[in-house]
Motif scaffolding. Structure first.
Motif, PDB file in Angstrom:
ATOM      1  N   LYS A 222     -46.939  83.455  26.012  1.00  0.00           N
ATOM      2  CA  LYS A 222     -45.543  83.860  26.205  1.00  0.00           C
ATOM      3  C   LYS A 222     -44.631  83.172  25.201  1.00  0.00           C
ATOM      4  O   LYS A 222     -43.725  83.786  24.649  1.00  0.00           O
ATOM      5  CB  LYS A 222     -45.073  83.532  27.617  1.00  0.00           C
ATOM      6  CG  LYS A 222     -45.644  84.415  28.673  1.00  0.00           C
ATOM      7  CD  LYS A 222     -45.064  84.008  30.009  1.00  0.00           C
ATOM      8  CE  LYS A 222     -45.898  84.520  31.136  1.00  0.00           C
ATOM      9  NZ  LYS A 222     -45.424  84.048  32.431  1.00  0.00           N
ATOM     10  N   ILE A 223     -44.869  81.896  24.974  1.00  0.00           N
ATOM     11  CA  ILE A 223     -44.038  81.153  24.019  1.00  0.00           C
ATOM     12  C   ILE A 223     -44.223  81.708  22.609  1.00  0.00           C
ATOM     13  O   ILE A 223     -43.246  81.914  21.883  1.00  0.00           O
ATOM     14  CB  ILE A 223     -44.347  79.643  24.077  1.00  0.00           C
ATOM     15  CG1 ILE A 223     -43.900  79.081  25.415  1.00  0.00           C
ATOM     16  CG2 ILE A 223     -43.679  78.908  22.925  1.00  0.00           C
ATOM     17  CD1 ILE A 223     -44.266  77.641  25.647  1.00  0.00           C
TER      18      ILE A 223
ATOM     19  N   ASP B 117     -41.370  79.445  32.653  1.00  0.00           N
ATOM     20  CA  ASP B 117     -42.549  80.277  32.423  1.00  0.00           C
ATOM     21  C   ASP B 117     -42.268  81.760  32.646  1.00  0.00           C
ATOM     22  O   ASP B 117     -43.172  82.544  32.904  1.00  0.00           O
ATOM     23  CB  ASP B 117     -43.718  79.814  33.302  1.00  0.00           C
ATOM     24  CG  ASP B 117     -45.047  80.383  32.875  1.00  0.00           C
ATOM     25  OD1 ASP B 117     -45.166  80.744  31.690  1.00  0.00           O
ATOM     26  OD2 ASP B 117     -45.950  80.498  33.705  1.00  0.00           O
ATOM     27  N   LYS B 118     -41.001  82.173  32.582  1.00  0.00           N
ATOM     28  CA  LYS B 118     -40.646  83.587  32.663  1.00  0.00           C
ATOM     29  C   LYS B 118     -39.214  83.776  32.183  1.00  0.00           C
ATOM     30  O   LYS B 118     -38.441  82.830  32.099  1.00  0.00           O
ATOM     31  CB  LYS B 118     -40.805  84.133  34.074  1.00  0.00           C
ATOM     32  CG  LYS B 118     -39.923  83.483  35.105  1.00  0.00           C
ATOM     33  CD  LYS B 118     -40.196  84.064  36.474  1.00  0.00           C
ATOM     34  CE  LYS B 118     -39.337  83.384  37.509  1.00  0.00           C
ATOM     35  NZ  LYS B 118     -39.530  83.959  38.830  1.00  0.00           N
ATOM     36  N   ILE B 119     -38.861  85.024  31.867  1.00  0.00           N
ATOM     37  CA  ILE B 119     -37.494  85.350  31.498  1.00  0.00           C
ATOM     38  C   ILE B 119     -36.691  85.456  32.770  1.00  0.00           C
ATOM     39  O   ILE B 119     -37.042  86.239  33.664  1.00  0.00           O
ATOM     40  CB  ILE B 119     -37.450  86.666  30.701  1.00  0.00           C
ATOM     41  CG1 ILE B 119     -38.191  86.497  29.380  1.00  0.00           C
ATOM     42  CG2 ILE B 119     -36.024  87.103  30.462  1.00  0.00           C
ATOM     43  CD1 ILE B 119     -38.320  87.781  28.567  1.00  0.00           C
ATOM     44  N   THR B 120     -35.613  84.671  32.898  1.00  0.00           N
ATOM     45  CA  THR B 120     -34.879  84.631  34.149  1.00  0.00           C
ATOM     46  C   THR B 120     -33.423  85.043  34.048  1.00  0.00           C
ATOM     47  O   THR B 120     -32.876  85.563  35.012  1.00  0.00           O
ATOM     48  CB  THR B 120     -34.928  83.218  34.759  1.00  0.00           C
ATOM     49  OG1 THR B 120     -34.377  82.294  33.825  1.00  0.00           O
ATOM     50  CG2 THR B 120     -36.338  82.802  35.105  1.00  0.00           C
ATOM     51  N   VAL B 121     -32.778  84.829  32.925  1.00  0.00           N
ATOM     52  CA  VAL B 121     -31.334  85.074  32.815  1.00  0.00           C
ATOM     53  C   VAL B 121     -31.063  86.569  32.773  1.00  0.00           C
ATOM     54  O   VAL B 121     -31.525  87.280  31.884  1.00  0.00           O
ATOM     55  CB  VAL B 121     -30.766  84.383  31.559  1.00  0.00           C
ATOM     56  CG1 VAL B 121     -29.302  84.696  31.378  1.00  0.00           C
ATOM     57  CG2 VAL B 121     -30.987  82.895  31.637  1.00  0.00           C
TER      58      VAL B 121
ATOM     59  N   TRP C  53     -32.126  85.660  22.353  1.00  0.00           N
ATOM     60  CA  TRP C  53     -33.472  85.233  21.964  1.00  0.00           C
ATOM     61  C   TRP C  53     -33.657  83.748  22.252  1.00  0.00           C
ATOM     62  O   TRP C  53     -34.678  83.336  22.799  1.00  0.00           O
ATOM     63  CB  TRP C  53     -33.695  85.521  20.475  1.00  0.00           C
ATOM     64  CG  TRP C  53     -34.953  84.950  19.939  1.00  0.00           C
ATOM     65  CD1 TRP C  53     -36.225  85.417  20.153  1.00  0.00           C
ATOM     66  CD2 TRP C  53     -35.091  83.799  19.111  1.00  0.00           C
ATOM     67  NE1 TRP C  53     -37.139  84.626  19.499  1.00  0.00           N
ATOM     68  CE2 TRP C  53     -36.459  83.621  18.849  1.00  0.00           C
ATOM     69  CE3 TRP C  53     -34.192  82.898  18.569  1.00  0.00           C
ATOM     70  CZ2 TRP C  53     -36.938  82.580  18.063  1.00  0.00           C
ATOM     71  CZ3 TRP C  53     -34.674  81.870  17.790  1.00  0.00           C
ATOM     72  CH2 TRP C  53     -36.032  81.724  17.545  1.00  0.00           C
ATOM     73  N   ILE C  54     -32.672  82.937  21.931  1.00  0.00           N
ATOM     74  CA  ILE C  54     -32.741  81.499  22.190  1.00  0.00           C
ATOM     75  C   ILE C  54     -32.741  81.225  23.691  1.00  0.00           C
ATOM     76  O   ILE C  54     -33.527  80.403  24.179  1.00  0.00           O
ATOM     77  CB  ILE C  54     -31.568  80.764  21.490  1.00  0.00           C
ATOM     78  CG1 ILE C  54     -31.725  80.868  19.980  1.00  0.00           C
ATOM     79  CG2 ILE C  54     -31.501  79.310  21.937  1.00  0.00           C
ATOM     80  CD1 ILE C  54     -30.514  80.416  19.200  1.00  0.00           C
TER      81      ILE C  54
ATOM     82  N   THR D 190     -35.777  79.708  28.614  1.00  0.00           N
ATOM     83  CA  THR D 190     -36.183  79.990  29.988  1.00  0.00           C
ATOM     84  C   THR D 190     -37.691  80.153  30.112  1.00  0.00           C
ATOM     85  O   THR D 190     -38.263  79.778  31.128  1.00  0.00           O
ATOM     86  CB  THR D 190     -35.473  81.235  30.562  1.00  0.00           C
ATOM     87  OG1 THR D 190     -35.790  82.370  29.771  1.00  0.00           O
ATOM     88  CG2 THR D 190     -33.985  81.019  30.632  1.00  0.00           C
ATOM     89  N   VAL D 191     -38.333  80.687  29.081  1.00  0.00           N
ATOM     90  CA  VAL D 191     -39.800  80.787  29.118  1.00  0.00           C
ATOM     91  C   VAL D 191     -40.414  79.399  29.058  1.00  0.00           C
ATOM     92  O   VAL D 191     -41.377  79.104  29.764  1.00  0.00           O
ATOM     93  CB  VAL D 191     -40.324  81.687  27.974  1.00  0.00           C
ATOM     94  CG1 VAL D 191     -41.824  81.554  27.816  1.00  0.00           C
ATOM     95  CG2 VAL D 191     -39.961  83.131  28.228  1.00  0.00           C
ATOM     96  N   ILE D 192     -39.854  78.522  28.241  1.00  0.00           N
ATOM     97  CA  ILE D 192     -40.379  77.161  28.147  1.00  0.00           C
ATOM     98  C   ILE D 192     -40.170  76.407  29.459  1.00  0.00           C
ATOM     99  O   ILE D 192     -41.073  75.724  29.935  1.00  0.00           O
ATOM    100  CB  ILE D 192     -39.715  76.408  26.968  1.00  0.00           C
ATOM    101  CG1 ILE D 192     -40.195  76.996  25.639  1.00  0.00           C
ATOM    102  CG2 ILE D 192     -40.022  74.911  27.041  1.00  0.00           C
ATOM    103  CD1 ILE D 192     -39.438  76.495  24.429  1.00  0.00           C
TER     104      ILE D 192
END
Length: 76
Positions: free
Chosen positions: A13-14, A69-73, A58-59, A64-66
């Motif tokens: 994912k990262i 561990d998922k896209i949250t915003v 993108w940033i 949020t992935v770091i």
């Protein structure tokens, strides 16, 4: 598509976010809209796909992935 992305290993994912996060975040939100029918998610997904607007999201998505561990915003 969201389930496939969510099931990927953390490192994958990262790496995907680093190289393709500029388009991946928008597409993820558009596909998430198809699951949840939340129009805010769709609007944000479309905005995140537009060139020039995609740097800050993108940033945010990379962070949020770091951290989570998922896209949250704005991706519910």
């Amino acid at each position: 598509m969201c389930k496939v992305y969510d099931d990927l290993p953390y490192v994958a994912k990262i790496i995907l976010q680093i190289f393709f996060g500029w388009i991946l975040g928008g597409l993820y939100r558009i596909f998430k809209y198809l699951e949840s029918k939340n129009t805010t998610t769709l609007v944000v997904g479309i905005l995140f796909v537009i060139p020039g607007i995609d740097l800050i999201p993108w940033i945010i998505d990379l962070v949020t992935v770091i951290l989570h561990d998922k896209i949250t915003v704005l991706a519910d």
